[in-house]
Design an enzyme around this catalytic site. Sequence first.
Site, short mmCIF file in Angstrom:
data_model
loop_
_atom_site.label_atom_id
_atom_site.label_comp_id
_atom_site.label_asym_id
_atom_site.label_seq_id
_atom_site.Cartn_x
_atom_site.Cartn_y
_atom_site.Cartn_z
CB THR A 130 40.12 48.56 33.28
OG1 THR A 130 40.00 48.20 34.67
CG2 THR A 130 39.22 49.73 32.97
CE LYS A 190 41.07 43.62 33.24
NZ LYS A 190 41.83 43.29 34.47
N GLY A 216 39.02 35.65 47.39
CA GLY A 216 38.15 36.12 46.32
C GLY A 216 38.18 35.15 45.15
CB ALA A 217 36.03 33.02 43.71
N GLY A 218 36.76 36.08 41.81
CA GLY A 218 36.34 36.76 40.60
C GLY A 218 37.36 36.64 39.48
CB ALA A 225 32.85 25.37 40.52
CE1 TYR A 281 45.00 52.10 40.48
CE2 TYR A 281 44.83 49.75 40.08
CZ TYR A 281 44.59 51.05 39.70
OH TYR A 281 43.91 51.28 38.53
N GLY A 312 48.42 46.66 45.03
CA GLY A 312 48.49 46.24 43.63
C GLY A 312 49.18 47.25 42.73
#
Length: 277
Positions: free
Chosen positions: A62, A66, A125-127, A156, A215, A236
């Site tokens: 986690t 990753k 979100g963009a992570g 991007a 979650y 989630g």
Amino acid sequence: MPDAALEVWGDPIEHSLSPALHSAAYRQLGWDWTYGRRRVTEAGFAGELAAAAPTLRGLSLTMPLKTAAFAAAATRDDRAELTGAVNTLLLRDSAPRGFNTDVGGIVRSLAEEGIAGFEEVRIVGAGATATSALVALAELGARYVEVAARRPLAIAPLQDLGDRLGMTVRPVPLTADAFAPVPLTIATLPGGARLDPLAADALAGAGGLLLDVVYGHWPTALSAAWDRAGGRAVSGAGMLLHQAVLQIRIFRTGDPAEPLPDEAAVVAVMRRALMGG
């Protein structure tokens, strides 16, 4: 099946529900496998892996590990290659094999909601999780994806990935007070993320079904906005459950596509464990 030791690593890790999920599945399957948890920092990952790999069959990873796990894998599945993230390492072979089961977890969770695919969707979100969400949506046939994020520059890389996947990714500010209607929204923000209530309400009013990958912090700001708007929001938890099922498939045979024995019963006991019962 022979005894095997497995673990989940991350930082923090105390909140992880993976030990409950995996342990319930192993009992149902009749395997004498153990599944523990270990706090491992990103800086300490390589040393911990070198020391522990000979004693472990596999690892769940986690945040924030990753990317480090991706680098440590000698081979990777297509989903890992596309996302640049590995959340599963199979260590029983001579060299670590890396997989991304988050993508499949999203696909299978949406399938439980009766969603086989939409052409136009939205990601909030963009992570790193947004990358897995984008690949999952590509597998479901999406062609136009709007990404709402606080920092437009962060979108991007998702636009570049969208080009590779044959998708159009369009950035929009997360502070917008109006959004185009879509049938599905996937939120990838951290559980404690603060959000302008006006923007949250605007997203909810035009967002269709919400899959919020969080979650452990429920309700989130977005799920509360969906509730105010009379919409449907799911957590989630389903994604967590189904990515774990895919991990267990990998730990068993190395193939995430090969079902477990009596898999429906395994999923049922895992779901009960997830709900604390």
